[in-house]
Design a protein around this motif. Structure first.
Motif, PDB file in Angstrom:
ATOM      1  N   UNK A  76       2.094 -13.792   4.237  1.00 33.79           N
ATOM      2  CA  UNK A  76       1.716 -12.602   5.004  1.00 33.79           C
ATOM      3  C   UNK A  76       0.784 -11.704   4.200  1.00 33.79           C
ATOM      4  N   UNK A  77       1.082 -11.542   2.917  1.00 35.25           N
ATOM      5  CA  UNK A  77       0.216 -10.734   2.066  1.00 35.25           C
ATOM      6  C   UNK A  77      -1.165 -11.371   1.953  1.00 35.25           C
ATOM      7  N   UNK A  78      -1.212 -12.677   1.724  1.00 36.97           N
ATOM      8  CA  UNK A  78      -2.510 -13.363   1.613  1.00 36.97           C
ATOM      9  C   UNK A  78      -3.310 -13.238   2.906  1.00 36.97           C
ATOM     10  N   UNK A  79      -2.647 -13.385   4.042  1.00 34.08           N
ATOM     11  CA  UNK A  79      -3.316 -13.251   5.340  1.00 34.08           C
ATOM     12  C   UNK A  79      -3.876 -11.834   5.501  1.00 34.08           C
ATOM     13  N   UNK A  80      -3.066 -10.849   5.192  1.00 29.34           N
ATOM     14  CA  UNK A  80      -3.469  -9.449   5.317  1.00 29.34           C
ATOM     15  C   UNK A  80      -4.662  -9.139   4.417  1.00 29.34           C
ATOM     16  N   UNK A  81      -4.549  -9.435   3.131  1.00 25.89           N
ATOM     17  CA  UNK A  81      -5.606  -9.097   2.179  1.00 25.89           C
ATOM     18  C   UNK A  81      -6.895  -9.863   2.473  1.00 25.89           C
ATOM     19  N   UNK A  82      -6.784 -11.156   2.773  1.00 24.50           N
ATOM     20  CA  UNK A  82      -7.969 -11.965   3.044  1.00 24.50           C
ATOM     21  C   UNK A  82      -8.693 -11.538   4.312  1.00 24.50           C
ATOM     22  N   UNK A  83      -7.942 -11.285   5.373  1.00 27.26           N
ATOM     23  CA  UNK A  83      -8.570 -10.872   6.627  1.00 27.26           C
ATOM     24  C   UNK A  83      -9.188  -9.487   6.524  1.00 27.26           C
ATOM     25  N   UNK A  84      -8.540  -8.599   5.824  1.00 28.82           N
ATOM     26  CA  UNK A  84      -9.082  -7.254   5.666  1.00 28.82           C
ATOM     27  C   UNK A  84     -10.388  -7.286   4.882  1.00 28.82           C
TER      28      UNK A  84
ATOM     29  N   UNK B  96      -4.282  -5.171  11.723  1.00 24.23           N
ATOM     30  CA  UNK B  96      -4.129  -4.704  10.345  1.00 24.23           C
ATOM     31  C   UNK B  96      -2.999  -3.687  10.236  1.00 24.23           C
ATOM     32  N   UNK B  97      -2.873  -2.822  11.213  1.00 25.76           N
ATOM     33  CA  UNK B  97      -1.770  -1.859  11.208  1.00 25.76           C
ATOM     34  C   UNK B  97      -0.424  -2.591  11.281  1.00 25.76           C
ATOM     35  N   UNK B  98      -0.354  -3.598  12.153  1.00 22.27           N
ATOM     36  CA  UNK B  98       0.888  -4.354  12.308  1.00 22.27           C
ATOM     37  C   UNK B  98       1.241  -5.119  11.029  1.00 22.27           C
ATOM     38  N   UNK B  99       0.267  -5.793  10.441  1.00 17.88           N
ATOM     39  CA  UNK B  99       0.533  -6.536   9.207  1.00 17.88           C
ATOM     40  C   UNK B  99       0.924  -5.600   8.074  1.00 17.88           C
ATOM     41  N   UNK B 100       0.250  -4.468   7.964  1.00 11.61           N
ATOM     42  CA  UNK B 100       0.614  -3.484   6.940  1.00 11.61           C
ATOM     43  C   UNK B 100       2.035  -2.993   7.128  1.00 11.61           C
ATOM     44  N   UNK B 101       2.421  -2.751   8.375  1.00 12.29           N
ATOM     45  CA  UNK B 101       3.781  -2.334   8.670  1.00 12.29           C
ATOM     46  C   UNK B 101       4.797  -3.409   8.334  1.00 12.29           C
ATOM     47  N   UNK B 102       4.448  -4.674   8.626  1.00 10.02           N
ATOM     48  CA  UNK B 102       5.355  -5.784   8.297  1.00 10.02           C
ATOM     49  C   UNK B 102       5.584  -5.865   6.794  1.00 10.02           C
ATOM     50  N   UNK B 103       4.515  -5.724   6.015  1.00 11.90           N
ATOM     51  CA  UNK B 103       4.654  -5.791   4.557  1.00 11.90           C
ATOM     52  C   UNK B 103       5.498  -4.628   4.040  1.00 11.90           C
ATOM     53  N   UNK B 104       5.258  -3.454   4.593  1.00  4.81           N
ATOM     54  CA  UNK B 104       6.041  -2.274   4.192  1.00  4.81           C
ATOM     55  C   UNK B 104       7.513  -2.481   4.525  1.00  4.81           C
ATOM     56  N   UNK B 105       7.794  -2.956   5.737  1.00  2.00           N
ATOM     57  CA  UNK B 105       9.179  -3.203   6.130  1.00  2.00           C
ATOM     58  C   UNK B 105       9.805  -4.318   5.310  1.00  2.00           C
TER      59      UNK B 105
ATOM     60  N   UNK C  86      -5.764   2.841   4.368  1.00  2.00           N
ATOM     61  CA  UNK C  86      -6.171   2.030   5.511  1.00  2.00           C
ATOM     62  C   UNK C  86      -5.961   2.784   6.826  1.00  2.00           C
ATOM     63  N   UNK C  87      -4.859   3.480   6.939  1.00  2.00           N
ATOM     64  CA  UNK C  87      -4.571   4.251   8.152  1.00  2.00           C
ATOM     65  C   UNK C  87      -5.654   5.298   8.398  1.00  2.00           C
TER      66      UNK C  87
ATOM     67  N   UNK D 111       4.819   1.117  -4.251  1.00  2.00           N
ATOM     68  CA  UNK D 111       3.921   2.262  -4.446  1.00  2.00           C
ATOM     69  C   UNK D 111       2.477   1.886  -4.132  1.00  2.00           C
ATOM     70  N   UNK D 112       2.032   0.730  -4.625  1.00  2.00           N
ATOM     71  CA  UNK D 112       0.660   0.275  -4.341  1.00  2.00           C
ATOM     72  C   UNK D 112       0.473   0.004  -2.853  1.00  2.00           C
ATOM     73  N   UNK D 113       1.490  -0.600  -2.240  1.00  2.00           N
ATOM     74  CA  UNK D 113       1.414  -0.885  -0.811  1.00  2.00           C
ATOM     75  C   UNK D 113       1.320   0.413  -0.011  1.00  2.00           C
ATOM     76  N   UNK D 114       2.137   1.389  -0.354  1.00  2.00           N
ATOM     77  CA  UNK D 114       2.106   2.677   0.354  1.00  2.00           C
ATOM     78  C   UNK D 114       0.744   3.340   0.230  1.00  2.00           C
ATOM     79  N   UNK D 115       0.176   3.287  -0.945  1.00  2.00           N
ATOM     80  CA  UNK D 115      -1.139   3.892  -1.168  1.00  2.00           C
ATOM     81  C   UNK D 115      -2.204   3.173  -0.343  1.00  2.00           C
TER      82      UNK D 115
END
Length: 195
Positions: free
Chosen positions: A82-90, A51-60, A169-170, A160-164
């Motif tokens: 990538x977003x769908x994978x991240x949100x669904x798995x989380x 989850x940390x890695x996927x969140x970082x990928x989306x941010x980057x 999550x962190x 902004x939403x992603x950063x929040x």
């Protein structure tokens, strides 16, 4: 729920001191060498790292788009799966924790029950963040066929939403690990009934 709201995800800097007694007994820097860091504990840490890695990928990725390193069509093709994978798995991970693991852990160590209530409350806050994130992402993707100004505004709103969400999550992942991994290390998978 007890006073879990007093330790809201958006306000706290970590778990309350009275819930950290196992984390003090089993400090994070000693987890990898512990005999019980296999099975569920190892799976938990790997899942959180994902989850940390996927969140970082989306941010980057959104940063790359905003800096002009990806065109709108390229970004859309890269971003959506990538977003769908991240949100669904989380969301799925949190459901398993709430309905299976947290009740087992709270029953195994009643002194940590309030900690699991705090983590459960986090999941509700994060779920709201997931919904806002998805809405901002959908709005952004819809603008990719529109003017650059609209794209830029929507990209900023999504960023902004992603950063929040990533900040929440962190904090949550670290607190969850500080509560759960020491409990698993102390009792073992088999004794907790989670092997």
């Amino acid at each position: 729920m007890s006073d879990a709201a007093d330790f809201s995800l958006l306000e706290r800097a970590g778990l309350p001191d009275d819930l950290r007694w196992l984390a003090e007994k089993y400090p994070r820097e000693n987890w990898q060498g512990h005999a019980n860091i296999h099975g569920v504990a190892n799976m938990w840490l790997q899942r959180h790292d994902m989850f940390r890695e996927l969140g970082g990928m989306l941010t980057n990725g959104i940063g790359d788009y905003r800096e002009g390193r990806l065109t709108a069509p390229d970004f859309a093709r890269w971003f959506a799966p990538r977003l769908n994978h991240f949100l669904g798995n989380l969301d799925g991970h949190h459901n398993v924790e709430d309905h299976h693991y947290f009740p087992v852990f709270a029953k195994a160590e009643s002194r940590l029950k309030r900690g699991f209530e705090i983590l459960d409350a986090d999941h509700h806050t994060i779920h709201e963040g997931l919904e806002r994130n998805a809405e901002a992402a959908n709005a952004f993707v819809k603008t990719l066929q529109e003017s650059e100004d609209r794209q830029r505004f929507a990209a900023d709103a999504y960023a902004d939403e992603n950063s929040r969400l990533i900040a929440m999550l962190t904090r949550h992942l670290a607190d969850e690990e500080d509560l759960i991994i020491p409990l698993i290390l102390d009792r073992g998978d088999v004794a907790l009934g989670i092997d």
